[in-house]
Motif scaffolding. Structure first.
Motif, mmCIF file in Angstrom:
data_model
loop_
_atom_site.group_PDB
_atom_site.id
_atom_site.type_symbol
_atom_site.label_atom_id
_atom_site.label_comp_id
_atom_site.label_asym_id
_atom_site.label_seq_id
_atom_site.Cartn_x
_atom_site.Cartn_y
_atom_site.Cartn_z
ATOM 1 N N PRO A 3 -8.253 4.933 -16.450
ATOM 2 C CA PRO A 3 -7.834 5.329 -15.096
ATOM 3 C C PRO A 3 -6.323 5.538 -15.009
ATOM 4 O O PRO A 3 -5.547 4.846 -15.677
ATOM 5 N N ARG A 4 -5.913 6.489 -14.181
ATOM 6 C CA ARG A 4 -4.484 6.742 -14.002
ATOM 7 C C ARG A 4 -3.827 5.688 -13.115
ATOM 8 O O ARG A 4 -2.645 5.377 -13.285
ATOM 9 N N HIS A 5 -4.599 5.153 -12.164
ATOM 10 C CA HIS A 5 -4.075 4.133 -11.258
ATOM 11 C C HIS A 5 -3.757 2.858 -12.056
ATOM 12 O O HIS A 5 -4.582 2.379 -12.838
ATOM 13 N N ASN A 6 -2.545 2.321 -11.890
ATOM 14 C CA ASN A 6 -2.108 1.186 -12.697
ATOM 15 C C ASN A 6 -3.041 -0.011 -12.568
ATOM 16 O O ASN A 6 -3.402 -0.664 -13.561
ATOM 17 N N GLY A 7 -3.434 -0.338 -11.325
ATOM 18 C CA GLY A 7 -4.296 -1.490 -11.120
ATOM 19 C C GLY A 7 -5.673 -1.300 -11.718
ATOM 20 O O GLY A 7 -6.226 -2.213 -12.348
ATOM 21 N N LEU A 8 -6.247 -0.122 -11.546
ATOM 22 C CA LEU A 8 -7.567 0.153 -12.110
ATOM 23 C C LEU A 8 -7.510 0.239 -13.633
ATOM 24 O O LEU A 8 -8.463 -0.154 -14.318
#
Length: 264
Positions: A216-221
């Protein structure tokens, strides 16, 4: 090898069921990585529900939602359950009991310790005699489980429910085998390609590929996907949520699973 995705579900930090998770994965709502208890495993009778562990109830909850999204009957549905850790909480409890004077192990804990416990509870809850497979493939459990489920769907020409799930392991084992947060997802795969599907998947197993896998591109995900083997599904789930076409690579030791996603 082509299959249709008829239903999907997910439960994890900030992802409470497919409807809410879809909004988040589309970027319409902000992802907040807060854990929440999964919905009850309503298919189980009260006695079985009490006996089952939290990871089993999590797996059954997402499996049930995926079938509901697909609008499919479940009693004769083949299933593939994949987990890297199984019920680590039960294993930790058994090992603690064995290390104490007497070394008595609860029979209920023993039957929950086997790797096919979640698949077994699913068949009990549905009074099903359909094929049920349980896989444990370490960090590659999602990719290899998806490959197994899709292969069975295509070869046997019937729908297959695929469920991937993992939770943290307590005690000394959890300090060595670090898994953060609880996560589970489910996909209802159908070999019959039609417009009722959410998307069509074309899967290719590439045993010698060393290209980077998709995260995933989202840091948290991305951190969630790194810290829980079942959450390696998040890249594919994002494609499905966004109705996006493209090709992604999933770790599938040895090699990789290349998946072409075509929204319907």
């Amino acid at each position: 090898m082509k299959v249709a995705v008829r239903g999907v579900s997910v439960w994890g930090p900030g992802l409470a069921g497919w409807a809410q998770a879809q909004e988040c994965l589309q970027g319409k709502t902000e992802w907040v990585g807060q854990e929440q208890p999964p919905p009850p495993a309503s298919i189980l009778a009260p006695n079985e529900r009490r006996r089952s562990g939290p990871v089993t109830r999590l797996a059954i909850a997402v499996a049930s939602e995926a079938c509901k999204v697909a609008g499919m009957e479940t009693s004769d549905l083949s299933v593939v359950f994949a987990s890297a850790n199984g019920d680590g909480g039960v294993i930790d409890s058994i090992l603690r009991a064995l290390s104490e004077p007497g070394g008595e192990v609860s029979p209920t804990q023993f039957h929950n310790s086997v790797h096919n416990a979640s698949a077994g509870y699913w068949t009990i809850g549905h009074n099903s005699i359909a094929p049920a497979t349980a896989l444990g493939c370490y960090d590659w459990s999602f990719g290899l489980g998806l490959l197994k489920a899709a292969s069975e769907a295509v070869v046997e020409q019937h729908p297959v429910l695929f469920v991937a799930y993992d939770q943290p392991i307590p005690g000394p084992i959890g300090k060595v085998r670090v898994t953060k947060a609880c996560f589970a997802c489910a996909l209802l795969l159908d070999p019959h390609l039609n417009q009722q599907a959410m998307a069509h998947l074309n899967l290719r197993y590439v045993p010698s590929s060393t290209l980077p896998v998709d995260m995933p591109r989202h840091n948290g995900l991305r951190a969630l996907a790194s810290d829980n083997p079942a959450a390696r599904s998040l890249s594919l789930l994002t494609y499905l949520a966004q109705h996006r076409a493209g090709t992604l690579r999933i770790a599938c030791q040895p090699g990789q699973l290349e998946v072409d996603v075509s929204p319907c």
